[in-house]
Design a protein around this motif. Structure first.
Motif, PDB file in Angstrom:
ATOM      1  N   GLN A   1     100.990  60.813 -77.855  1.00  0.00           N
ATOM      2  CA  GLN A   1      99.688  62.112 -77.578  1.00  0.00           C
ATOM      3  C   GLN A   1      98.890  62.510 -78.485  1.00  0.00           C
ATOM      4  O   GLN A   1      97.872  62.655 -78.694  1.00  0.00           O
ATOM      5  CB  GLN A   1      99.880  63.628 -77.696  1.00  0.00           C
ATOM      6  N   SER A   2      98.454  61.360 -79.354  1.00  0.00           N
ATOM      7  CA  SER A   2      97.428  61.289 -81.167  1.00  0.00           C
ATOM      8  C   SER A   2      97.134  60.449 -80.484  1.00  0.00           C
ATOM      9  O   SER A   2      97.765  58.898 -79.522  1.00  0.00           O
ATOM     10  CB  SER A   2      97.853  60.601 -82.213  1.00  0.00           C
ATOM     11  N   ALA A   3      95.676  59.781 -80.947  1.00  0.00           N
ATOM     12  CA  ALA A   3      94.453  59.352 -80.230  1.00  0.00           C
ATOM     13  C   ALA A   3      94.707  57.842 -81.325  1.00  0.00           C
ATOM     14  O   ALA A   3      94.248  56.520 -80.085  1.00  0.00           O
ATOM     15  CB  ALA A   3      92.846  59.642 -80.209  1.00  0.00           C
ATOM     16  N   VAL A   4      95.270  58.122 -82.524  1.00  0.00           N
ATOM     17  CA  VAL A   4      95.710  56.425 -82.668  1.00  0.00           C
ATOM     18  C   VAL A   4      97.407  56.488 -83.300  1.00  0.00           C
ATOM     19  O   VAL A   4      97.845  57.832 -83.340  1.00  0.00           O
ATOM     20  CB  VAL A   4      95.141  56.114 -84.161  1.00  0.00           C
TER      21      VAL A   4
ATOM     22  N   ALA B   1     105.994  41.931 -73.143  1.00  0.00           N
ATOM     23  CA  ALA B   1     104.706  41.613 -72.348  1.00  0.00           C
ATOM     24  C   ALA B   1     105.504  43.109 -71.853  1.00  0.00           C
ATOM     25  O   ALA B   1     104.190  43.541 -70.633  1.00  0.00           O
ATOM     26  CB  ALA B   1     105.303  40.387 -71.678  1.00  0.00           C
ATOM     27  N   ASP B   2     105.983  43.610 -72.019  1.00  0.00           N
ATOM     28  CA  ASP B   2     107.006  44.047 -70.643  1.00  0.00           C
ATOM     29  C   ASP B   2     106.737  46.232 -71.097  1.00  0.00           C
ATOM     30  O   ASP B   2     107.141  46.871 -71.095  1.00  0.00           O
ATOM     31  CB  ASP B   2     108.282  44.103 -70.875  1.00  0.00           C
ATOM     32  N   VAL B   3     106.512  46.185 -72.216  1.00  0.00           N
ATOM     33  CA  VAL B   3     105.656  47.736 -72.983  1.00  0.00           C
ATOM     34  C   VAL B   3     104.063  47.745 -73.355  1.00  0.00           C
ATOM     35  O   VAL B   3     103.826  47.258 -73.443  1.00  0.00           O
ATOM     36  CB  VAL B   3     106.129  47.590 -74.699  1.00  0.00           C
ATOM     37  N   ALA B   4     104.130  49.210 -72.254  1.00  0.00           N
ATOM     38  CA  ALA B   4     102.267  49.992 -72.640  1.00  0.00           C
ATOM     39  C   ALA B   4     102.849  50.032 -72.840  1.00  0.00           C
ATOM     40  O   ALA B   4     102.933  51.695 -73.091  1.00  0.00           O
ATOM     41  CB  ALA B   4     102.151  49.947 -70.786  1.00  0.00           C
ATOM     42  N   LEU B   5     101.593  50.870 -73.926  1.00  0.00           N
ATOM     43  CA  LEU B   5     101.534  52.042 -75.005  1.00  0.00           C
ATOM     44  C   LEU B   5     100.311  52.991 -74.301  1.00  0.00           C
ATOM     45  O   LEU B   5      99.535  52.268 -74.397  1.00  0.00           O
ATOM     46  CB  LEU B   5     101.053  51.049 -76.210  1.00  0.00           C
ATOM     47  N   ASN B   6     100.054  54.092 -73.789  1.00  0.00           N
ATOM     48  CA  ASN B   6      98.963  54.370 -73.162  1.00  0.00           C
ATOM     49  C   ASN B   6      99.684  55.654 -74.790  1.00  0.00           C
ATOM     50  O   ASN B   6     100.292  56.591 -75.344  1.00  0.00           O
ATOM     51  CB  ASN B   6      99.651  55.340 -72.437  1.00  0.00           C
ATOM     52  N   HIS B   7      97.879  56.215 -74.857  1.00  0.00           N
ATOM     53  CA  HIS B   7      97.620  57.272 -75.889  1.00  0.00           C
ATOM     54  C   HIS B   7      96.028  56.949 -75.716  1.00  0.00           C
ATOM     55  O   HIS B   7      95.321  56.094 -75.571  1.00  0.00           O
ATOM     56  CB  HIS B   7      97.816  56.258 -77.235  1.00  0.00           C
ATOM     57  N   PRO B   8      95.176  58.366 -76.717  1.00  0.00           N
ATOM     58  CA  PRO B   8      96.206  59.531 -76.302  1.00  0.00           C
ATOM     59  C   PRO B   8      96.582  60.139 -74.900  1.00  0.00           C
ATOM     60  O   PRO B   8      96.379  59.937 -73.840  1.00  0.00           O
ATOM     61  CB  PRO B   8      95.320  60.849 -76.743  1.00  0.00           C
TER      62      PRO B   8
END
Length: 392
Positions: free
Chosen positions: A33-36, A121-128
């Motif tokens: 949830q955090s922007a960073v 390659a199989d991890v997608a990081l979504n933020h915020p």
């Protein structure tokens, strides 16, 4: 078969879970949830049990670049600085448990896990990306983040901490976290700025009436982490575990203590405070997994820091979760998550209960303090060592 897995929370437990699951051949969408991506706080002690799991994730070399390896744990009385007991660490822990006892800065460990997740390659990081909706069906979980879009997965892993949103999706979420009336004050010291007598390669612990304090090296030994845990609560947001505070507030809570400890407290330039909450120890696997929802770390089993295993149990959870889902197809996910919960809940409950008990022992006053100190002087390392924990 590769699963599509959703992980809520980008802290240590969430990143460790994402990495372990991706290394197991699955695709992972992680939501923070955090922007960073960042971690607040200061030091973490990692017992050999946690270090072995990090090594299994391929992070041994990265851990070596950030960790301090204390040579001894020394326990002293807070009122007069007399030694009560000591436990060899260093090579002794390595030989006994197959991995060293390490101390790290929380942000450094988080950075190691984040770098490894970003490289996979199989991890997608979504933020915020704050989860605003969770929907379940028999064969999938769908989440929405800030109403922007939806993601569908074979399971949702809640690694979103003490105030977990995902926990509400369990069949038995349990009551809200309870305030303990305890507060942790934290600060950092540069070793090079200290007199030689104050520099340390040890984990030093002082036990006093309704409080205890720790000083131990982090960041390859360049810094000392200073923590005081006392039965007092400062004003501030109960959910904020990084509150601004002062030396005056700390000294009001601790009262008089020995000169050695007082000199460390006076040397800390900036103090932060964390109001401690916890939940009752787990009573069954339903509090860790239900259908296609599972929890790791504080979302499942927040624990007081009196056994130094909060991060360790989250890391253990992550590796165990990946092992339970190894080779599973979509239809097997609920049973796999139940196996994970069944394998983990009793150990986590034991650590939660032992941490609570340690808080009572560490903070004992009057005749109980005298009995504790006598037992420590007589039994020493046999009381401090934890084979059931470090070897588990």
């Amino acid at each position: 078969m590769a699963l599509q897995l959703l992980v809520a929370g980008g802290g240590i437990g969430g990143l460790a879970s994402a990495l372990a699951l991706a290394q197991g051949g699955h695709r992972v969408e992680l939501f923070e949830q955090s922007a960073v991506f960042a971690e607040v706080g200061a030091g973490i002690q990692l017992g050999p049990n946690a270090v072995r799991r990090l090594q299994a994730l391929g992070l041994a070399d990265a851990l070596d670049t950030i960790a301090a390896r204390p040579d001894t744990l020394v326990v002293r009385a807070a009122h007069d600085d007399h030694e009560l007991a000591r436990l060899p660490l260093g090579d002794t822990a390595l030989q006994r448990y197959g991995a060293p006892y390490c101390c790290v800065h929380r942000a450094d460990l988080h950075g190691v896990l984040l770098a490894a997740a970003r490289e996979h390659a199989d991890v997608a990081l979504n933020h915020p990306a704050r989860l605003t909706q969770i929907e379940r069906s028999d064969d999938a979980v769908t989440v929405a983040a800030d109403g922007a879009r939806a993601w569908e997965g074979d399971a949702l892993i809640g690694a979103d901490g003490l105030w977990s949103v995902v926990r509400a999706e369990l069949g038995e979420p349990g009551p809200a976290p309870r305030p303990t009336g305890h507060t942790a004050w934290r600060g950092l010291l540069s070793q090079t700025a200290l007199p030689l007598a104050q520099r340390s390669t040890q984990v030093r612990v002082w036990l006093g009436d309704r409080l205890h304090a720790l000083v131990y090296p982090v960041r390859r030994g360049e810094l000392l982490n200073v923590v005081v845990l006392a039965e007092a609560a400062p004003a501030g947001d109960a959910r904020d575990w990084d509150q601004t505070t002062s030396l005056d507030a700390l000294q009001h809570a601790t009262g008089r203590c020995c000169t050695t400890l007082q000199n460390y407290l006076l040397a800390v330039p900036t103090w932060r405070a964390w109001t401690l909450h916890d939940r009752a120890p787990l009573t069954g696997p339903a509090q860790m997994a239900h259908e296609r929802i599972a929890l790791v770390g504080d979302a499942a089993h927040p624990m007081l820091p009196y056994l130094a295993q909060g991060a360790g149990m989250a890391i253990e959870d992550a590796v165990a979760l990946a092992a339970s889902l190894q080779g599973a197809d979509g239809g097997e996910v609920p049973a796999s998550l139940q196996r994970y919960a069944q394998a983990r809940w009793q150990r986590n409950a034991q650590v939660q209960a032992r941490a609570r008990r340690n808080g009572e022992i560490f903070h004992a006053a009057g005749p109980l303090r005298v009995a504790r100190d006598t037992a420590m002087r007589l039994l020493g390392a046999r009381l401090l060592d934890q084979p059931w924990l470090y070897g588990g």
